[in-house]
Design an enzyme around this catalytic site. Sequence first.
Site, PDB file in Angstrom:
ATOM      1  N   THR A  38       0.822  -1.215   0.000  1.00  0.00           N
ATOM      2  CA  THR A  38       0.000   0.000   0.000  1.00  0.00           C
ATOM      3  C   THR A  38       0.863   1.275   0.000  1.00  0.00           C
ATOM      4  OG1 THR A  38      -0.124  -0.153   2.405  1.00  0.00           O
ATOM      5  CG2 THR A  38      -1.980  -1.053   1.176  1.00  0.00           C
ATOM      6  N   ASP A  39       2.041   1.192   0.600  1.00  0.00           N
ATOM      7  CA  ASP A  39       2.919   2.368   0.644  1.00  0.00           C
ATOM      8  C   ASP A  39       3.314   2.841  -0.754  1.00  0.00           C
ATOM      9  OD1 ASP A  39       2.917   2.424   3.344  1.00  0.00           O
ATOM     10  OD2 ASP A  39       5.028   1.939   3.624  1.00  0.00           O
ATOM     11  N   TYR A  40       3.244   1.930  -1.712  1.00  0.00           N
ATOM     12  CA  TYR A  40       3.672   2.293  -3.062  1.00  0.00           C
ATOM     13  C   TYR A  40       2.503   2.729  -3.930  1.00  0.00           C
ATOM     14  CZ  TYR A  40       7.571  -0.576  -1.428  1.00  0.00           C
ATOM     15  OH  TYR A  40       8.590  -1.102  -0.702  1.00  0.00           O
TER      16      TYR A  40
END
Lengths: 420, 532
Positions: B189-191
């Site tokens: 999700t961070d990307y």
Amino acid sequence: MASEKNQEGMLSPYRVLDLTDEKGQICGKLLGDMGADVVKIEPPGGDPARRIGPYYHDHEHPEKSLFWLSYNTNKRGITLNIETDEGREIFKRLVKQADFVIESFNPGYLDGLGLGYKDLEKINPALMMLSITHFGQTGPYSHYQSSDLIDWAMSGRMYPLGDADRPPVRISHQPQTYLQAGIEAAAAASMALYHRQATGEGQHIDLAIQAAEAQLGDAIWDQTKLIRPRRLGVTAGMRIIINRTWVCKDGGLISWAYMPASFDGVKRNAGLIEWMTKEGFATEYFKAFDWEALDYTSITQDMIDRLEEPTRRFFFAHTKAELLAGAVKYRIFFYPQFTAADVLTDIQLIDRNYWTELEHPDLGEGVRLKYPGAFAVSSEVSPAVTRRAPRIGEHNLEVYQTLLGMTTEDVSRLKALDAI
Amino acid sequence: MAKKMFEGLKIVDFTTVIAGPFITKTLAAYGAEVIKVESRTRPDLWRGEMFGKGKKGMMAMMGLGTEPMKPFNPWMNTSAQFGYWNTGKMSLAVDLAKPEGIGLVKKLVARADIVLENFAGGVGKRMGLGYEDLKQVKPDIIMLSSCMQGQTGPHAEHPGYGTQLVNLVGLSGISGWPDRDPAAIGAYTDYVVPHLSILALMAALDYRRRTGQGQYIDQSQYESAVHLMTPLVLDSQANSRESLRVGNRYPHAVPHNAYPCKPTHADRFLSIGIYTDQEWQSFCKIMGNPAWTKDPKFATLNARRQNEKELDDLVEAWTMQFLPEDLEKRLQNADESIPSAVVKSKEEFYGRTPAIKGRSPYAAPHGAYRCRHEDRWCVIAVFNDAQWESFCRVLGDPPWTKEGRFASFAARKDHEEDLDHLIGAWTKGYSPESVMEMMQAGGVPAGIVSTGEDIMELDPQLRHRHFYRTLDHPEIGEGTYRGSTPSFIFSKCPCDVGRAPLMGEHNEYILKEILGMKDDEVQALIDAEVLN
């Protein structure tokens, strides 16, 4: 509907022509969420993405693809055969009134039709055109046949994913690489808009799905010249095995691993230790353990086993819901492994009014489906899902009449010519 | 040179780790002025020594390290991870616990377009850096807060990183094999989320241009990422189906999997240097004390040197069974640690591993030993009959492809496991690169399962797109940076990547050049320990 509130949307002045298949549909959907007028252009008979499952009531039908419904909300739908002369002329007339064109054909296809960026920028110099392909418009792989599986594999993301004794694995179900690339495309489109406001000029954006995914891989090789082994995350190296998935009382799964203090200088294990101790699950060994000194490069398997044994009993004594509530209360870094049904009933999302329910008369009387809502909440105008995905050619009359001033007869004539 | 895309756009950035810094890394590459506000007391996680210089830090992170981890030390400029996520930014090191620090930061906000933060819930507000506070100094400021689950709601304060959030979103549950625990997909999700942040920010800038209004954006990374799951969310409602992980199966294609191939690339080596008897005993134990180790001709260092050629062959027969990285770990982690290092060639060994090389001529065994090749895989995806026919032609139309059980798409789906087995038996005879080339020549979607090495050193397509760039950094040294050109290439706006800043590197520039402060004013802040 938001548009009826007479409120200026974040991107409401702009029109998007969306020619994409499954590789780029989330891009137009997101621009639509921001208020842009998105016209999805499908070939007569419907877009290929309508043949991607799952389907409503498992009925394989182009109007019932849940993939299609997911990523074509907030779009008006028209049919247009850009392979005919008439169709090409109509498309060019639409381009004159558009700000963005998004497409995901094989490189060179639109050029071959006289509809490439070089042709369209002559008609509309301020046009921003986004091309989304597997490998990019040029280069040695640009004409390779591909799919989500192959883009995933060639990005370097697949090799370390999965178990050491089995093949590398992709994320199941919907094509995640396409969604990732489509989201990046929406960001790129909005960046191009910033440039246009400053300079007046449009431009072409060449987006490669392989590169979008490759960017996200961990940079282990880049920094160490080591190849990350599969099954990292379950084992710390090969020397010891750490459990990261715990079974709860009701069969749910929780992700959790004890974190060394050196990770970020915060006592990440404290909340769980406190909770387990309070409920009497902590063994003497567990209580006496020096958590400050936890270090996966020196700990022995026996020590891990003795810490994990009471932990296993603790998780198994609680339901998934109890554990989530406790994780919030004790500020613990563990999270349940949700299914789609869990996400739908999660109290956090309900509390924030996340879901948008849309009516689906197209699927049957009284059918309503909940869709993910604002990806970010704004104090001015939040992104919103206001319109279900269109049926094939649903807005032909509306779009051709209002944008191109066609009459009902014109539309019928074009239908007869197979142009729409 | 042409004006950069974001020339003149000013951003004050309080974010740390990935989801926030990825936004500003991208905008900085197109000319935005990004001031990263950090401090010794509130450092970016990546500044930590755990992610420290090059190999050692990353190995510790992977659990491959041999040296004990060191306590968290925020004063690191050498972290390759920090260096990667913060290219092109300036660093202001300032203590936000002091009112003068807050005052200083507000001066920067007063001239900024965008403020980004990912403080834990409520912390920004308590420090006087909430949206309402910042609006006072810059009425049309655009402020974006990005956190796990949003600023409001019962779970707003549940802490976590992206590696945990993937579970909540449902991505973990659909990654891996149905009969096993989910595969660890990392902080996926961070990307994904940062590009949605960019979309929201660009739209907000356009909205401000049209209306004069700034805004506050509360981004829940959870709510952003659930958009990846919409088809399954609808499937759950429409068909009451609970979709879990299914390996590489896909209803629309068969065959659709990763298949084992013949090893490729350069040979793989581990250099080993054994000197003392204790090391030799330890080494024999790791090898499982095979009978030949008891032979008197290997009993002493001198005897081993006398029979070195024979010894090397025996050692290599053993090392060939393992990947060099795995072996290195086992040797180094032994009770009596054995000096060893992965090398790419015997030449590299003789040129670049002084610690082991220096033991010669007094050590035996001593050398670079060939190890097992890494596992190599290709992927093939056949969506329709035309592709299936091409696929069979590429294989040379073996009789089994004509069998009834593979005669139609439905039949192939029914016998997918048998099919995978037969394909695997064929692909094993070829390198993944040649499978890809043969299949592509026949118009069949296929590729190699790329390792980090493949995409960085060998992929001609990524090279064509200038995906990697080399940057120098005073403390990290020269490094190669992926994603230096993002997935998108603008026809009229080039990107330009600069190295990441040292902690507080731009304090003086920001105070004097940007804020126009006098020397004595700056000195006063230094004396009051506001700049740290």
